[in-house]
Design an enzyme around this catalytic site. Structure first.
Site, PDB file in Angstrom:
ATOM      1  N   ASN A 157       0.550  -0.850  -0.439  1.00  0.00           N
ATOM      2  CA  ASN A 157       0.296  -0.433  -0.163  1.00  0.00           C
ATOM      3  C   ASN A 157       0.907   0.980   0.219  1.00  0.00           C
ATOM      4  O   ASN A 157       0.422   2.455  -0.540  1.00  0.00           O
ATOM      5  CB  ASN A 157      -0.596   0.006   1.376  1.00  0.00           C
ATOM      6  N   SER A 235      -0.384  -7.497   7.373  1.00  0.00           N
ATOM      7  CA  SER A 235      -1.643  -8.359   7.835  1.00  0.00           C
ATOM      8  C   SER A 235      -1.443  -8.826   9.660  1.00  0.00           C
ATOM      9  O   SER A 235      -0.879  -9.440   9.823  1.00  0.00           O
ATOM     10  CB  SER A 235      -3.010  -8.901   7.071  1.00  0.00           C
ATOM     11  N   GLU A 256       4.664  -3.550  12.320  1.00  0.00           N
ATOM     12  CA  GLU A 256       3.134  -3.032  12.358  1.00  0.00           C
ATOM     13  C   GLU A 256       2.221  -3.746  11.066  1.00  0.00           C
ATOM     14  O   GLU A 256       2.000  -3.852  10.281  1.00  0.00           O
ATOM     15  CB  GLU A 256       4.343  -2.069  11.873  1.00  0.00           C
ATOM     16  N   CYS A 290      -3.503   0.962   6.810  1.00  0.00           N
ATOM     17  CA  CYS A 290      -3.113   0.785   7.574  1.00  0.00           C
ATOM     18  C   CYS A 290      -3.526   2.342   8.885  1.00  0.00           C
ATOM     19  O   CYS A 290      -4.167   1.572  10.282  1.00  0.00           O
ATOM     20  CB  CYS A 290      -1.878   0.358   8.759  1.00  0.00           C
TER      21      CYS A 290
END
Length: 488
Positions: A157, A235, A256, A290
């Site tokens: 991302n 994830s 993270e 996130c």
């Protein structure tokens, strides 16, 4: 806007300072998520390549550790300068490879330059401390040293930034690094960075990029005996697995992970400001961040007004091909993710959520969705959405808002809007999360701030001195300057 890169040039692994064809029999087609056009066909790395990469990093690391702190610092500053000069090229890659909007891609480059610049100071901050001893004639020294080799696994991302966030401090403090970027974004998350550091003059072998399919290499990247620290962004499910592997092999891990981030709009909040912030925090990069807002919790006294203002602002967002600089919402990364989001929406509607807006879905392009009267037990509130879906939850009290905010396995980021800043801070401190912002949205990142989450959102912190902690180890060396008497 046109990219200045030729994608077919990005088809080789970067191992041992050499650009090599991967040894796997398998290949990967890197596709533009908007129109599915093929950017490049990539021969993948196999287990042999992963092993070679780690061995090369190990062999190069010792000399790098002994390199002057000022030399290591200068190299990171050079990388930051080169990245600034290559802005148009990497923005083009981010738009084509990740579906980033022009605004998101520019922000990602800015964050990456800021991190390279900040982490250039880490070599100078690796000080040795001298402390007294209870033993006469003894001197205690505490040395801060690199761990050796760091393995970095980065996501799709924010691939450039979330790779550099780990690579830069790990190199700065004297480690070797091996990176496994997400297959879908292996250029912006890996190969481009390898080229950047190569041009900056990084010694060969210190940074290695392996583009591999987890189906082929399995857990070898994590379980390999060379890396002492594994840095993973992704994830929660995968993060749990990596944490278990690291525990079994007595490796340190920095994680993270996912988020189910809230914005709490208290009954004294400025609705206009809160709605503007919520649109940005929800829909930047199609919600594939996130830190994106997952649940917008609004006091009933302001609920109808907030929904109205928020919906009007969302209606003005441009959706389409991210090569258009005016587009704010581009494609979802792949069709599987689109299908997952659609299922969560449908399930939540069946559970009683009301649809204010549900735009068209064309391939991987999803127009914004706004669901109201959402309750915290609905699918859309229980799961990290990672898509352009706003779930707005009504509450009758501040206490209810706090309870709902904390009723989640996640704790990454969040937001509180209040007309009284001190009161907003008081509420923020009651939310179980690693990061939270008063009168702002949830997507914030600064190089000198501890970035990370609580609960199922991760372990450890990135940024500033906290990155120094993650990628170094301490060694106690005592020096007996005078003969010490022994009883025999």
């Amino acid at each position: 806007m046109q990219t200045t890169t030729t994608f077919r040039d990005w088809s080789r692994q970067y191992i041992g300072g050499q650009w090599k064809i991967g040894n796997s029999e398998n290949t990967y087609l890197n596709k533009n998520p908007f129109d599915k056009s093929i950017l490049v066909k990539m021969p993948l790395a196999n287990l042999e390549d992963v092993n070679t990469a780690y061995q090369e990093a190990k062999a190069a690391q010792k000399k790098w550790q002994e390199t002057s702190a000022y030399e290591r610092s200068a190299l990171l500053k050079k990388a930051a300068e080169l990245l600034a000069n290559k802005r148009d090229e990497i923005v083009g890659i981010l738009v084509s490879e990740t579906g980033s909007s022009f605004a998101k891609a520019q922000a990602e480059v800015d964050l990456s330059i800021a991190d390279l610049t900040e982490f250039a100071s880490l070599p100078i901050r690796m000080t040795t401390e001298t402390v007294p001893s209870v033993v006469p004639g003894k001197e205690n020294r505490i040395y801060r040293l690199p761990v050796g080799v760091v393995g970095v696994i980065s996501p799709f991302n924010f691939p450039l930034y979330l790779s550099i966030r780990a690579i830069a401090p790990a190199l700065a403090v004297g480690n070797g690094v091996v990176v496994k970027p997400d297959l879908q974004t292996f250029i912006s998350g890996g190969l481009f960075i390898g080229k950047l550091f190569e041009e900056a003059g990084l010694p060969k072998g210190l940074l290695n990029i392996v583009v591999a399919d987890i189906a082929e290499i399995g857990d070898a990247f994590v379980e390999h005996p060379v890396p002492k620290v594994i840095s993973f962004t992704g994830s929660t499910a995968v993060g749990r697995h990596i944490a278990q592997l690291c525990a079994k092999n007595l490796k340190r891990v920095a994680l993270e992970l996912g988020g189910n981030n809230v914005m709490i709009v208290l009954d004294d909040a400025d609705v206009e400001q809160a709605a503007s912030a919520a649109v940005f925090g929800k829909f930047l990069h199609q919600g594939q961040i996130c830190m994106s807002l997952n649940r917008i919790i609004v006091h009933r006294n302001l609920y109808d007004e907030f929904v109205k203002v928020f919906s009007e602002k969302v209606a003005g967002l441009r959706v389409g091909n991210p090569v258009d600089p005016n587009v704010f919402i581009g494609p979802i990364i792949n069709q599987n993710q689109v299908d997952k989001i659609q299922q969560l929406i449908d399930q939540s509607i069946e559970q009683g959520a009301n649809v204010v807006t549900r735009g068209n879905v064309t391939g991987t392009l999803m127009e914004p969705v706004i669901l109201t009267d959402v309750t915290n037990d609905m699918a859309i509130a229980q799961n990290e959405i990672f898509g352009p879906v706003a779930a707005i939850l009504p509450v009758s009290s501040e206490e209810e808002a706090i309870r709902i905010a904390n009723d989640s396995d996640y704790g990454l980021s969040g937001s509180v809007f209040s007309g009284n800043l001190d009161h907003g801070i008081n509420v923020a401190l009651q939310i179980e999360t690693g990061m939270i912002h008063v009168n702002d949205q949830s997507i914030n990142c600064e190089s000198i701030i501890p970035f990370g989450g609580e609960k199922s959102s991760g372990l450890g912190r990135y940024g500033g001195d906290w990155s120094l902690e993650e990628f170094t180890t301490l060694r106690w060396v005592s020096v007996q300057r005078e003969p010490r008497p022994f009883p025999f």
